[in-house]
Design an enzyme around this catalytic site. Structure first.
Site, short mmCIF file in Angstrom:
data_model
loop_
_atom_site.label_atom_id
_atom_site.label_comp_id
_atom_site.label_asym_id
_atom_site.label_seq_id
_atom_site.Cartn_x
_atom_site.Cartn_y
_atom_site.Cartn_z
N PRO A 199 22.09 25.90 -9.62
CG PRO A 199 22.84 24.72 -7.77
CD PRO A 199 23.00 24.81 -9.25
CG MET A 200 22.05 30.94 -8.96
SD MET A 200 23.60 31.40 -8.22
CE MET A 200 23.32 33.13 -7.91
NE ARG A 225 27.83 34.87 -10.71
CZ ARG A 225 29.04 35.32 -11.04
NH1 ARG A 225 29.26 36.62 -11.06
NH2 ARG A 225 30.01 34.50 -11.34
CB CYS A 276 26.55 26.83 -0.47
SG CYS A 276 25.66 28.32 0.02
CD GLN A 334 23.01 22.50 -5.31
OE1 GLN A 334 22.64 23.63 -5.06
NE2 GLN A 334 24.07 22.25 -6.06
N GLY A 361 31.87 30.57 -14.39
CA GLY A 361 32.36 31.36 -15.52
C GLY A 361 31.49 32.54 -15.93
#
Length: 491
Positions: A18-19, A243, A116, A87, A216
């Site tokens: 999740p971002m 990312r 977070c 989430q 990572g």
């Protein structure tokens, strides 16, 4: 395996993490296309979800959770139902359970984000703020595990010391969660700081439940093969990619990553198809372009203020127009189906028959409305009254006539107010067994009466000194969608 109700395995699986503003439906579907096994939505705050209404979106074939301001807070579809983890950000066990129960039938699992470090999360006692309150963590997770049929997981960051971290993880394991994701950085550390693979490894070796290694992307994961390298370095059960997946979701392809231009075009197609808000689409594409934002294409994307302008930046305006046309056609079809279903609902107070007025079936200047009016006069009933409405979608009309306190209407909508009123009159006449003036009925007193009137005043209508029996009354104003009550004697 995670849970009893859903067979969702994390072992040796790759996961799109999740971002914020990244884990929306188009990105998740793209990741699944390229080989991701499990996808996470972006972190969503519990209070925000509790205010939402669940809506089945037949136009997009999605399930939407819509806020009171009509904003879609969470959107999912059947394709990802067995592999999406929802989430949540929460600092309250009961609230978290309420949200999870609201959404559990649309997802494969529930995750609580306890890692977070952003202020929007921590200031509410959520995210990394929970790491300093192990008892609250235990209460939230155990409440969810006991109250849900779907697997529950959580995501944490490492604590200042290895001992503290392992103690916390063991406490979490006892709650019965199905897996735990560990971001290998402390809450004050950022992506430029090295990920602590040794701590993740120590955690993996200290618990029996699956551990998902996270963090990572910056140091390890640049292509698909690196995912396994990172997993082995942490001895984790699986890997969460954030990312690197955001920069190019095709990192999940075992055959190798695809050219970025191709990936972005596929992403745009999903964004258009599922009506993704243009600001999120633009954000995700900017993250993919990164160093190319200063190119002409990047500048055009950066200045885009709509989905269409985004498509134009990638020379995909034709696709946008075609997909928009498809969606508009589908919407019209769905609206028509819904309206017809509503139109044909049985009303015990209204006699309804499927009829339509065809003037070719009647003598000149003789209509069902005239026949009905004449019958009412003969039977000493009050004159017929007509209530007509117009449907906004297709601008068709439906009229209801009231005779002797009984209502009659046709279930077929007509293209004009006059035709709709004639159809309603036909329904009434046929129900009462009264002749409606059709040519097939032969001679009628009304026909003979009308012929006699025409002989007496042959030129009145032509000279404008008189009007036919059907148009001699003063017309009432009629607004679309507003009932129009016609009480004319001549109708």
């Amino acid at each position: 395996m995670i849970g009893n109700a859903v067979k969702l395995s994390y072992r040796n699986k790759t996961i799109l993490a999740p971002m914020v503003r990244v884990g929306t439906l188009p990105m998740r579907l793209l990741a699944l296309d390229y080989g991701a096994d499990i996808v996470y939505c972006e972190e969503l705050i519990d209070i925000k979800l509790l205010q939402c209404k669940r809506i089945v979106n037949e136009l997009l074939d999605t399930v939407d959770y819509v806020a009171p301001n009509e904003r879609v807070v969470f959107r999912t579809c059947e394709r990802e139902r067995e592999c999406i983890v929802f989430q949540m950000g929460s600092a309250d066990a009961n609230r978290a359970l309420a949200v999870a129960r609201l959404i559990e039938n649309d997802v494969a699992g529930i995750d609580i984000n306890m890692g977070c470090p952003k202020e929007y999360s921590t200031k509410g006692g959520m995210g990394a703020a929970l790491l300093s309150d192990p008892d609250k963590i235990e209460l939230i997770l155990s409440t969810l595990v006991k109250g849900l049929s779907k697997p529950v997981t959580c995501k944490i960051r490492i604590l200042p010391s290895l001992e503290e971290t392992i103690n916390l993880v063991k406490k979490i394991e006892k709650t019965g969660v199905a897996a735990i994701a560990v971001h290998g950085r402390k809450k004050e550390e950022r992506p430029q700081h090295p990920v602590h693979c040794d701590v993740i490894k120590a955690i993996s070796e200290s618990v029996a439940i699956p551990v998902i290694a996270s963090g990572g992307s910056y140091d390890y994961i640049k292509e698909h093969a690196d995912i396994e390298i990172f997993r082995k370095a942490t001895t984790a059960s699986s890997v969460m990619v954030a990312r690197s997946a955001m920069w190019n979701p095709s990192i999940f392809r075992r055959e190798g990553m695809l050219p970025l231009e191709e990936v972005m075009q596929e992403y745009i197609k999903y964004a258009v198809k599922f009506d993704n808000h243009y600001t999120n689409t633009k954000y995700c594409l900017c993250q993919m372009l990164r160093e190319q934002l200063e190119t002409p294409q990047g500048k055009k994307l950066h200045s885009a203020q709509s989905t269409l302008e985004i498509c134009e930046a990638f020379e995909m305006e034709t696709f946008y127009e075609e997909m928009t046309a498809v969606l508009e056609t589908k919407k019209a079809s769905l609206d028509t189906t819904k309206n017809e279903a509503n139109d044909h609902v049985e009303d015990p107070n209204v006699v309804q028959i499927a009829v339509r007025f065809d003037k070719r079936e009647y003598p000149p200047q003789i209509t069902p409305k005239m026949c009905l009016l004449e019958w009412c006069r003969k039977e000493r009933h009050p004159q017929p009254t007509y209530e007509t409405v117009q449907r906004p979608l297709d601008r068709l009309f439906c009229s209801t006539v009231t005779v002797a306190d009984q209502k009659y209407r046709s279930i077929i909508w007509d293209k004009s107010k006059k035709l709709a009123e004639q159809s309603a009159a036909i329904v009434c006449l046929r129900t009462l067994g009264v002749p409606e003036g059709k040519l097939s009925e032969g001679g009628s007193s009304l026909v003979h009466k009308r012929k006699w009137q025409d002989k007496e005043v042959p030129n009145l209508a032509e000279n404008g000194d008189g009007l036919s029996a059907e148009t001699s009354h003063k017309k009432l104003h009629f607004s679309p969608g507003v009932p129009d009550t016609d009480t004319s004697k001549a109708s």
